[in-house]
Design a protein around this motif. Structure first.
Motif, PDB file in Angstrom:
ATOM      1  N   LEU A  20       0.827  -1.212   0.000  1.00  0.00           N
ATOM      2  CA  LEU A  20       0.000   0.000   0.000  1.00  0.00           C
ATOM      3  C   LEU A  20       0.860   1.259   0.000  1.00  0.00           C
ATOM      4  CD1 LEU A  20      -2.885  -0.935   2.450  1.00  0.00           C
ATOM      5  CD2 LEU A  20      -2.977  -0.743  -0.031  1.00  0.00           C
ATOM      6  N   LEU A  21       1.965   1.223   0.725  1.00  0.00           N
ATOM      7  CA  LEU A  21       2.897   2.344   0.698  1.00  0.00           C
ATOM      8  C   LEU A  21       3.507   2.494  -0.695  1.00  0.00           C
ATOM      9  CD1 LEU A  21       4.572   4.542   2.164  1.00  0.00           C
ATOM     10  CD2 LEU A  21       6.237   2.752   2.659  1.00  0.00           C
ATOM     11  N   GLY A  22       3.773   1.377  -1.350  1.00  0.00           N
ATOM     12  CA  GLY A  22       4.374   1.395  -2.678  1.00  0.00           C
ATOM     13  C   GLY A  22       3.474   1.964  -3.759  1.00  0.00           C
ATOM     14  N   ARG A  23       2.161   2.072  -3.512  1.00  0.00           N
ATOM     15  CA  ARG A  23       1.258   2.632  -4.525  1.00  0.00           C
ATOM     16  C   ARG A  23       1.638   4.047  -4.916  1.00  0.00           C
ATOM     17  NH1 ARG A  23      -4.781   2.261  -2.738  1.00  0.00           N
ATOM     18  NH2 ARG A  23      -3.924   4.009  -1.599  1.00  0.00           N
ATOM     19  N   ILE A  46       8.094   2.263  -7.197  1.00  0.00           N
ATOM     20  CA  ILE A  46       8.142   0.807  -7.207  1.00  0.00           C
ATOM     21  C   ILE A  46       6.762   0.193  -7.445  1.00  0.00           C
ATOM     22  CG2 ILE A  46       7.862   0.452  -4.728  1.00  0.00           C
ATOM     23  CD1 ILE A  46      10.110  -1.632  -4.933  1.00  0.00           C
ATOM     24  N   GLY A  47       5.696   0.857  -7.049  1.00  0.00           N
ATOM     25  CA  GLY A  47       4.340   0.356  -7.239  1.00  0.00           C
ATOM     26  C   GLY A  47       3.923  -0.629  -6.168  1.00  0.00           C
ATOM     27  N   GLY A  58       5.482  -4.279  -6.708  1.00  0.00           N
ATOM     28  CA  GLY A  58       6.920  -4.224  -6.443  1.00  0.00           C
ATOM     29  C   GLY A  58       7.206  -4.178  -4.952  1.00  0.00           C
ATOM     30  N   GLY A  59       6.408  -3.405  -4.222  1.00  0.00           N
ATOM     31  CA  GLY A  59       6.567  -3.339  -2.772  1.00  0.00           C
ATOM     32  C   GLY A  59       6.258  -4.660  -2.103  1.00  0.00           C
ATOM     33  N   VAL A  60       5.207  -5.338  -2.557  1.00  0.00           N
ATOM     34  CA  VAL A  60       4.844  -6.635  -1.975  1.00  0.00           C
ATOM     35  C   VAL A  60       5.935  -7.666  -2.258  1.00  0.00           C
ATOM     36  CG1 VAL A  60       3.211  -8.554  -2.128  1.00  0.00           C
ATOM     37  CG2 VAL A  60       2.368  -6.215  -2.030  1.00  0.00           C
ATOM     38  N   ILE A  61       6.405  -7.725  -3.494  1.00  0.00           N
ATOM     39  CA  ILE A  61       7.438  -8.705  -3.846  1.00  0.00           C
ATOM     40  C   ILE A  61       8.738  -8.417  -3.109  1.00  0.00           C
ATOM     41  CG2 ILE A  61       8.881  -9.518  -5.752  1.00  0.00           C
ATOM     42  CD1 ILE A  61       6.359  -9.241  -7.521  1.00  0.00           C
ATOM     43  N   ALA A  62       9.104  -7.147  -3.000  1.00  0.00           N
ATOM     44  CA  ALA A  62      10.323  -6.797  -2.264  1.00  0.00           C
ATOM     45  C   ALA A  62      10.200  -7.184  -0.798  1.00  0.00           C
ATOM     46  CB  ALA A  62      10.604  -5.304  -2.394  1.00  0.00           C
ATOM     47  N   SER A  72      12.861   4.072  -3.208  1.00  0.00           N
ATOM     48  CA  SER A  72      12.463   4.159  -4.616  1.00  0.00           C
ATOM     49  C   SER A  72      12.012   5.560  -5.023  1.00  0.00           C
ATOM     50  CB  SER A  72      11.360   3.152  -4.925  1.00  0.00           C
ATOM     51  OG  SER A  72      10.148   3.521  -4.315  1.00  0.00           O
ATOM     52  N   GLY A  73      11.634   6.387  -4.089  1.00  0.00           N
ATOM     53  CA  GLY A  73      11.263   7.766  -4.398  1.00  0.00           C
ATOM     54  C   GLY A  73       9.809   7.895  -4.796  1.00  0.00           C
ATOM     55  N   PRO A  74       9.289   9.120  -4.727  1.00  0.00           N
ATOM     56  CA  PRO A  74       7.884   9.341  -5.075  1.00  0.00           C
ATOM     57  C   PRO A  74       7.634   9.170  -6.571  1.00  0.00           C
ATOM     58  CG  PRO A  74       8.935  11.413  -4.566  1.00  0.00           C
ATOM     59  CD  PRO A  74       9.942  10.345  -4.283  1.00  0.00           C
ATOM     60  N   ARG A  75       6.412   8.824  -6.882  1.00  0.00           N
ATOM     61  CA  ARG A  75       6.016   8.654  -8.277  1.00  0.00           C
ATOM     62  C   ARG A  75       5.978  10.010  -8.973  1.00  0.00           C
ATOM     63  NH1 ARG A  75       1.453   4.575 -10.063  1.00  0.00           N
ATOM     64  NH2 ARG A  75       2.877   3.370  -8.799  1.00  0.00           N
ATOM     65  N   ARG A  76       6.395  10.041 -10.204  1.00  0.00           N
ATOM     66  CA  ARG A  76       6.360  11.276 -10.979  1.00  0.00           C
ATOM     67  C   ARG A  76       4.931  11.611 -11.376  1.00  0.00           C
ATOM     68  NH1 ARG A  76      11.625  10.647 -14.880  1.00  0.00           N
ATOM     69  NH2 ARG A  76      13.122  10.512 -13.178  1.00  0.00           N
ATOM     70  N   ILE A  77       4.628  12.872 -11.371  1.00  0.00           N
ATOM     71  CA  ILE A  77       3.290  13.330 -11.731  1.00  0.00           C
ATOM     72  C   ILE A  77       3.239  13.488 -13.246  1.00  0.00           C
ATOM     73  CG2 ILE A  77       1.605  15.188 -11.513  1.00  0.00           C
ATOM     74  CD1 ILE A  77       2.835  15.773  -8.758  1.00  0.00           C
ATOM     75  N   LYS A  78       2.214  12.891 -13.851  1.00  0.00           N
ATOM     76  CA  LYS A  78       2.046  12.997 -15.303  1.00  0.00           C
ATOM     77  C   LYS A  78       1.355  14.313 -15.626  1.00  0.00           C
ATOM     78  CE  LYS A  78       1.672   8.058 -15.925  1.00  0.00           C
ATOM     79  NZ  LYS A  78       0.830   6.948 -16.365  1.00  0.00           N
ATOM     80  N   VAL A  79       1.906  15.046 -16.573  1.00  0.00           N
ATOM     81  CA  VAL A  79       1.351  16.337 -16.981  1.00  0.00           C
ATOM     82  C   VAL A  79       0.613  16.129 -18.299  1.00  0.00           C
ATOM     83  CG1 VAL A  79       1.888  18.700 -17.610  1.00  0.00           C
ATOM     84  CG2 VAL A  79       3.215  17.554 -15.839  1.00  0.00           C
ATOM     85  N   LYS A  80      -0.645  16.557 -18.340  1.00  0.00           N
ATOM     86  CA  LYS A  80      -1.422  16.435 -19.567  1.00  0.00           C
ATOM     87  C   LYS A  80      -1.133  17.634 -20.456  1.00  0.00           C
ATOM     88  CE  LYS A  80      -5.240  13.894 -17.556  1.00  0.00           C
ATOM     89  NZ  LYS A  80      -6.682  13.867 -17.323  1.00  0.00           N
ATOM     90  N   ASN A  81      -0.955  17.359 -21.734  1.00  0.00           N
ATOM     91  CA  ASN A  81      -0.764  18.444 -22.697  1.00  0.00           C
ATOM     92  C   ASN A  81      -2.123  18.971 -23.129  1.00  0.00           C
ATOM     93  OD1 ASN A  81       1.983  18.096 -22.607  1.00  0.00           O
ATOM     94  ND2 ASN A  81       1.997  16.660 -24.317  1.00  0.00           N
TER      95      ASN A  81
END
Length: 62
Positions: A21-24, A28-29, A32-36, A52-61
């Protein structure tokens, strides 16, 4: 009622799920968190998930 099976089997499962849940919100997702956490113990999975760092925010064009 004995609580040993709960601590032996249930607690590691719940901690691996919590790391997932933290990996969401991390790169890592969830899976990935569960497997690790299964491969490296829940503490190792937690550390890998945090590193693994925070997920990047997707910017919509627009």
């Amino acid at each position: 009622m004995e609580l040993e099976p709960l601590f032996k089997y249930g607690l590691p499962f719940l901690t691996a799920f919590a790391v997932g849940l933290l990996g969401r919100t991390r790169r890592i997702g969830f899976w990935g968190g569960v497997i690790a956490s299964i491969l490296l113990t829940p503490l190792g999975g937690f550390l890998v998930t945090l590193i693994s760092g925070p997920r990047r925010i997707k910017v919509k064009n627009t």
